[in-house]
Design a protein around this motif. Structure first.
Motif: not given
Length: 299
Positions: A72, A75, A225
């Motif tokens: 992650n 992102t 996200e």
């Protein structure tokens, strides 16, 4: 002659004291960062022995590799950059527009609205009412929860307004005589003259946005996200500390747990989180010093 010599000696001693004082301040300021950099580039197992000061004893990139193994992180970096850029631009624009209105002597509601802004400096709605407000506004699990709540900061407004109060009113009067409206005056005359204070406030907003992680934890922790870099780095540090207490690390590989330590990961995270701001700061430094001084001399 003797008095002149004594005066020169006193000046030189004073200069020497200033140099020594500034060198001491410089060392105290820079050393912690260099120490963190050395630990972050040193082998994690070797770091446990201590006695690492300015240079790594056993050089390695492994601490940074462990950090960037998290899927992650890319992102999170993108979201942190976006919230910093968008939050800074919109924050500067909104604060400067409000400051311009409050700086106008002909604005009849100037004092009551200024008083409302002052009250927000002393009183806060609190954590739970703030959370409920974000939920009612349907900002939970959205990117805009990073931008809208901090769009207008009263302190930023007053600093910019104080700077605008020092600008000659004749500039605005001349522009009006030439047919310029308020928007033209604001964008073409006021804003260009306010570059120093705007750069100062921009740096404050950018640092605040870049370092913020608690709002991600509160409002967007369930949406991968929308995660941010600081929040992910905080989770990495927590996982590493848990791994040393006997739990499995994030990867579940004992060999990976043996390669890292909380001290080395903490140092690598500190350098990773600080580096972007350090890169940007030299470009804003000349405006930062000038704007901070000019904005602070007026109420």
């Amino acid at each position: 002659m003797n008095l002149v010599w004594k005066a020169k000696l006193a000046d030189r001693l004073f200069d020497l004291f200033l140099y020594l004082f500034m060198i001491t301040v410089g060392i105290v300021t820079v050393y912690p960062f260099l120490n963190m950099l050395a630990i972050s580039l040193n082998d994690a197992v070797d770091s446990v022995r201590g006695s690492i000061y300015l240079l790594p004893r056993e050089f390695t990139w492994e601490n940074y590799k462990q950090i960037f193994m998290y899927s992650n992180l890319l992102t999170a970096f993108k979201n942190s950059v976006l919230r910093t850029v968008i939050g800074t631009v919109l924050g500067i624009l909104s604060a400067s527009m409000i400051a311009y209105v409050l700086s106008r002597k002909d604005f009849i509601a100037r004092k009551p609205i200024s008083l409302i802004f002052v009250l927000t400096l002393y009183f806060s709605g609190g954590l739970i009412p703030g959370y409920m407000l974000m939920r009612e506004l349907h900002l939970m699990n959205t990117f805009w929860v990073y931008i809208l709540p901090g769009l207008v900061n009263a302190w930023n407004v007053f600093v910019i307004r104080s700077y605008m109060d020092g600008l000659p009113i004749s500039l605005q009067e001349s522009a009006k005589l030439d047919g310029a409206n308020d928007l033209t005056i604001f964008f073409k005359i006021i804003l260009p003259l306010c570059k120093p204070v705007l750069a100062t406030i921009a740096l404050f907003i950018a640092v605040g946005q870049w370092n913020s992680w608690f709002d991600t934890f509160l409002y967007n922790s369930g949406t991968a996200e929308l995660t941010t870099l600081q929040y992910e780095l905080m989770k990495i540090l927590s996982n590493t500390q848990a791994g040393t207490s006997g739990d499995l690390s994030r990867t579940g590989d004992p060999s990976v747990s043996a390669q890292v330590s909380p001290e080395s990961i903490r140092a690598a995270i500190t350098i990773t989180a600080t580096l972007p701001i350090l890169i940007v700061y030299p470009f804003l430094q000349k405006y930062f010093v000038k704007g901070l001084t000019l904005g602070a001399v007026k109420s």
